[in-house]
Motif scaffolding. Structure first.
Motif, PDB file in Angstrom:
ATOM      1  N   MET A   1      21.088  57.567  30.936  1.00  0.00           N
ATOM      2  CA  MET A   1      21.406  58.978  30.740  1.00  0.00           C
ATOM      3  C   MET A   1      22.003  59.133  29.337  1.00  0.00           C
ATOM      4  O   MET A   1      22.928  58.414  28.984  1.00  0.00           O
ATOM      5  N   ASP A   2      21.463  60.064  28.572  1.00  0.00           N
ATOM      6  CA  ASP A   2      21.994  60.272  27.228  1.00  0.00           C
ATOM      7  C   ASP A   2      23.197  61.215  27.259  1.00  0.00           C
ATOM      8  O   ASP A   2      23.547  61.777  28.293  1.00  0.00           O
ATOM      9  N   GLU A   3      23.815  61.363  26.094  1.00  0.00           N
ATOM     10  CA  GLU A   3      25.032  62.168  25.968  1.00  0.00           C
ATOM     11  C   GLU A   3      24.791  63.632  26.356  1.00  0.00           C
ATOM     12  O   GLU A   3      25.622  64.259  27.006  1.00  0.00           O
ATOM     13  N   ARG A   4      23.634  64.155  25.961  1.00  0.00           N
ATOM     14  CA  ARG A   4      23.317  65.553  26.262  1.00  0.00           C
ATOM     15  C   ARG A   4      23.185  65.756  27.766  1.00  0.00           C
ATOM     16  O   ARG A   4      23.733  66.708  28.321  1.00  0.00           O
ATOM     17  N   GLU A   5      22.461  64.866  28.445  1.00  0.00           N
ATOM     18  CA  GLU A   5      22.308  64.988  29.894  1.00  0.00           C
ATOM     19  C   GLU A   5      23.655  64.836  30.601  1.00  0.00           C
ATOM     20  O   GLU A   5      23.930  65.547  31.573  1.00  0.00           O
ATOM     21  N   ALA A   6      24.493  63.945  30.118  1.00  0.00           N
ATOM     22  CA  ALA A   6      25.823  63.763  30.714  1.00  0.00           C
ATOM     23  C   ALA A   6      26.645  65.050  30.591  1.00  0.00           C
ATOM     24  O   ALA A   6      27.341  65.444  31.537  1.00  0.00           O
TER      25      ALA A   6
END
Length: 112
Positions: A1-6
């Motif tokens: 999971m990338d930062e944006r999705e988090a």
């Protein structure tokens, strides 16, 4: 999971906690400015009063997060939400959304 999705998942989780707690002030704070204005104009009430009467469902466990630039769709077990990225983070543009076959989603709260 990338930062944006988090960040998106975190925004949805905060919104969902507010839905379950029936915390109208937190729900209003989580809404995008245009969504909040449209809700107030449509209901002819301040946001906290208007959102309290919507009976929004809990999103529950998040199944899918689709991100398209500054927009996102989050499909949970109990609700689908649409979010947009603003200077202060991700905000809910539409909630209480159900698919409408052959048409766009129908949402209990949405903004322009």
């Amino acid at each position: 999971m990338d930062e944006r999705e988090a960040a998106i998942r975190s925004a949805v989780e905060r919104f969902d906690v507010a839905v379950v707690a029936k915390d109208a002030a937190s729900l209003c704070a989580a809404l995008a400015p245009g969504t909040r204005s449209e809700l107030e104009d449509g209901e002819h009430k301040p946001c906290a009063e208007a959102v309290a009467g919507l009976g929004l469902p809990s999103a529950g466990a998040v199944d899918v997060v689709d991100v398209y630039g500054q927009e996102a769709r989050v499909v949970g077990a109990g609700d689908t939400l649409f979010l947009s990225r603003f200077t202060g983070g991700w905000k809910v543009v539409a909630a209480g959304c159900r698919p409408d076959p052959g048409r766009p989603y129908r949402c209990a709260v949405k903004g322009g």
